[in-house]
Design a protein around this motif. Structure first.
Motif, short mmCIF file in Angstrom:
data_model
loop_
_atom_site.label_atom_id
_atom_site.label_comp_id
_atom_site.label_asym_id
_atom_site.label_seq_id
_atom_site.Cartn_x
_atom_site.Cartn_y
_atom_site.Cartn_z
N ARG A 52 -48.52 -82.06 -50.95
CA ARG A 52 -47.75 -80.84 -51.23
C ARG A 52 -47.10 -80.29 -49.96
O ARG A 52 -45.96 -79.84 -49.98
CB ARG A 52 -48.64 -79.78 -51.86
CG ARG A 52 -49.01 -80.10 -53.29
CD ARG A 52 -49.19 -78.89 -54.14
NE ARG A 52 -49.38 -79.26 -55.54
CZ ARG A 52 -49.45 -78.39 -56.53
NH1 ARG A 52 -49.34 -77.11 -56.27
NH2 ARG A 52 -49.61 -78.80 -57.77
N GLN A 63 -44.17 -82.39 -49.37
CA GLN A 63 -43.12 -82.11 -50.36
C GLN A 63 -42.33 -80.87 -49.95
O GLN A 63 -41.10 -80.86 -50.04
CB GLN A 63 -43.75 -81.91 -51.74
CG GLN A 63 -42.72 -81.63 -52.84
CD GLN A 63 -43.37 -81.29 -54.18
OE1 GLN A 63 -44.59 -81.37 -54.33
NE2 GLN A 63 -42.56 -80.88 -55.15
N TYR A 64 -43.02 -79.81 -49.52
CA TYR A 64 -42.33 -78.59 -49.12
C TYR A 64 -41.47 -78.84 -47.87
O TYR A 64 -40.36 -78.31 -47.76
CB TYR A 64 -43.33 -77.47 -48.85
CG TYR A 64 -44.18 -77.09 -50.05
CD1 TYR A 64 -43.65 -77.13 -51.34
CD2 TYR A 64 -45.50 -76.70 -49.91
CE1 TYR A 64 -44.42 -76.79 -52.44
CE2 TYR A 64 -46.28 -76.36 -51.01
CZ TYR A 64 -45.73 -76.41 -52.28
OH TYR A 64 -46.50 -76.07 -53.37
N TRP A 108 -38.42 -80.62 -48.98
CA TRP A 108 -37.53 -79.72 -49.70
C TRP A 108 -36.69 -78.90 -48.74
O TRP A 108 -35.53 -78.59 -49.01
CB TRP A 108 -38.36 -78.81 -50.62
CG TRP A 108 -37.49 -77.96 -51.50
CD1 TRP A 108 -36.96 -78.30 -52.71
CD2 TRP A 108 -37.05 -76.63 -51.22
NE1 TRP A 108 -36.20 -77.27 -53.21
CE2 TRP A 108 -36.23 -76.23 -52.31
CE3 TRP A 108 -37.24 -75.73 -50.16
CZ2 TRP A 108 -35.62 -74.98 -52.37
CZ3 TRP A 108 -36.63 -74.49 -50.21
CH2 TRP A 108 -35.84 -74.13 -51.31
N ARG A 109 -37.26 -78.56 -47.59
CA ARG A 109 -36.51 -77.80 -46.59
C ARG A 109 -35.55 -78.67 -45.79
O ARG A 109 -34.70 -78.15 -45.06
CB ARG A 109 -37.49 -77.12 -45.61
CG ARG A 109 -38.38 -76.06 -46.27
CD ARG A 109 -39.22 -75.35 -45.23
NE ARG A 109 -40.16 -74.43 -45.86
CZ ARG A 109 -41.43 -74.73 -46.13
NH1 ARG A 109 -41.90 -75.93 -45.83
NH2 ARG A 109 -42.21 -73.84 -46.71
N ASP A 146 -46.10 -80.48 -56.57
CA ASP A 146 -45.73 -79.19 -57.13
C ASP A 146 -44.50 -79.44 -58.00
O ASP A 146 -43.40 -79.68 -57.48
CB ASP A 146 -45.39 -78.19 -56.03
CG ASP A 146 -45.14 -76.80 -56.58
OD1 ASP A 146 -44.78 -76.69 -57.77
OD2 ASP A 146 -45.28 -75.83 -55.82
N PHE A 199 -40.81 -77.67 -57.49
CA PHE A 199 -39.91 -77.91 -56.37
C PHE A 199 -39.20 -79.25 -56.54
O PHE A 199 -39.76 -80.30 -56.22
CB PHE A 199 -40.68 -77.89 -55.05
CG PHE A 199 -40.91 -76.51 -54.49
CD1 PHE A 199 -40.16 -76.04 -53.42
CD2 PHE A 199 -41.85 -75.68 -55.05
CE1 PHE A 199 -40.36 -74.76 -52.92
CE2 PHE A 199 -42.07 -74.39 -54.57
CZ PHE A 199 -41.31 -73.93 -53.50
#
Length: 337
Positions: free
Chosen positions: A87, A90-91, A94-95, A223, A226
């Motif tokens: 996770r 993943q974040y 995503w950024r 998640d 997202f």
């Protein structure tokens, strides 16, 4: 492992000695060991007892609640996997604008490729049907999407990608309508409410697909809110929608073509709801789920080996995990027909 569908209105789902029972008016409709249940989907007015809920959660069985029209209302999920590192990665991805654009572009290229594959396969098998216009427009979209510059503001780039995909899908569904050998009023893809039986089947199929992939993503510690292609929206499982794109044609569209052209579904299997939409009857739903399960488990040949679609879903979730953890390019599923 089995996916249990409960569509009998007024039924009760209860637990009894390590088994899940579905009953109505004292009649036993289904009895299955809990250890053999992978997921449960409940449609409409069905009662789930507290002991059944506890047993299903302890066994790691997710339960989805849907309306009789196939609209997902909510889910009960057991404790998810604890891979916090995935996770976090993943974040981070995503950024990362470059990663998001690269992933979004790969997903849409695969989707349009799969649209072309389905059109080409049908054209080969039915040379009397002229699908050249649809194929030319889909091919043009593939060329256009390849030429999109990945450098730029993310909303602008993804907006351009989605615009190309929208034009490709418009052309594709024009050809799709010609591939249907039953007159059911299909003109183009329309979502809510479905104006005809074909759109009704497509929407229900996409709902089943999205629900299954969302559950799989959560089981692998992603998640699901997202996504890299679909933007964040309150309550929307954008990452599941991302992965659904590459499976729309291989799974749902082929399934609808097959069942409609074999006359498995006919106009009398549908009813008009008060919202103006067309939906399957209760008997039609049962037949849909029976055929859908057969189709999903039957799968497709991949590099000379037969794989169920559920195995392919899991393969792609693992592929996405690899891409995120290694900061690498995601490789979507491409059908070869």
């Amino acid at each position: 492992m089995a996916v249990v569908y409960v569509v009998e209105q007024g039924a009760v789902v209860r637990k009894e000695s390590g088994r899940i029972l579905v009953e109505k008016s004292g009649e036993k409709l289904l009895s299955v060991p809990i250890i053999h249940v992978d997921r449960m989907l409940i449609f409409g007015n069905v009662h789930l007892t507290a002991p059944a809920v506890a047993a299903l959660m302890e066994a790691g069985v997710d339960v989805a609640f849907l309306s009789m029209r196939g609209r997902l209302r909510g889910m009960l999920s057991s404790l998810s996997s604890r891979n916090v590192f995935l996770r976090m990665a993943q974040y981070d991805r995503w950024r990362d604008t470059a990663f998001r654009i690269r992933t979004a572009k790969a997903i849409l290229k695969a989707k349009i490729f799969n649209q072309r594959q389905l059109l080409q396969r049908y054209a080969r098998n039915h040379p009397e049907l002229d699908l050249s216009k649809a194929m030319d427009e889909v091919n043009e979209a593939l060329e256009q999407i390849e030429g999109i510059d990945e450098d730029g503001e993310i909303r602008t780039v993804i907006g351009k990608l989605m615009g190309i995909e929208g034009r490709a899908s418009g052309a594709y569904f024009g050809g799709f309508g010609r591939m249907l050998r039953a007159e059911m009023g299909f003109e183009t893809r329309q979502r809510r409410p479905a104006p005809d039986p074909i759109n009704s089947l497509l929407s229900l199929g996409y709902t089943m697909l999205t629900n299954e992939i969302a559950s799989l993503l959560e089981a692998h510690s992603f998640d699901p809110l997202f996504g890299f292609l679909h933007s964040i929206r309150y309550g929307r499982k954008s990452l599941a929608l991302d992965l659904v794109e590459e499976f729309r044609q291989p799974v749902v569209d082929r399934f609808v073509l097959k069942t409609v052209n074999l006359r498995i579904f006919k106009e009398e299997d549908f009813r008009r709801h008060s919202d103006g939409g067309i939906y399957l009857t209760e008997d039609g739903l049962r037949r849909f789920f029976d055929r859908y399960e057969e189709y999903i488990e039957e799968g497709i040949s991949v590099k000379g080996r037969k794989k169920s679609f559920r195995k392919l879903f899991d393969d792609q979730v693992l592929e996405l995990e690899r891409a995120i953890m290694d900061n690498a390019t995601y490789r979507p599923f491409r059908i070869q027909l």
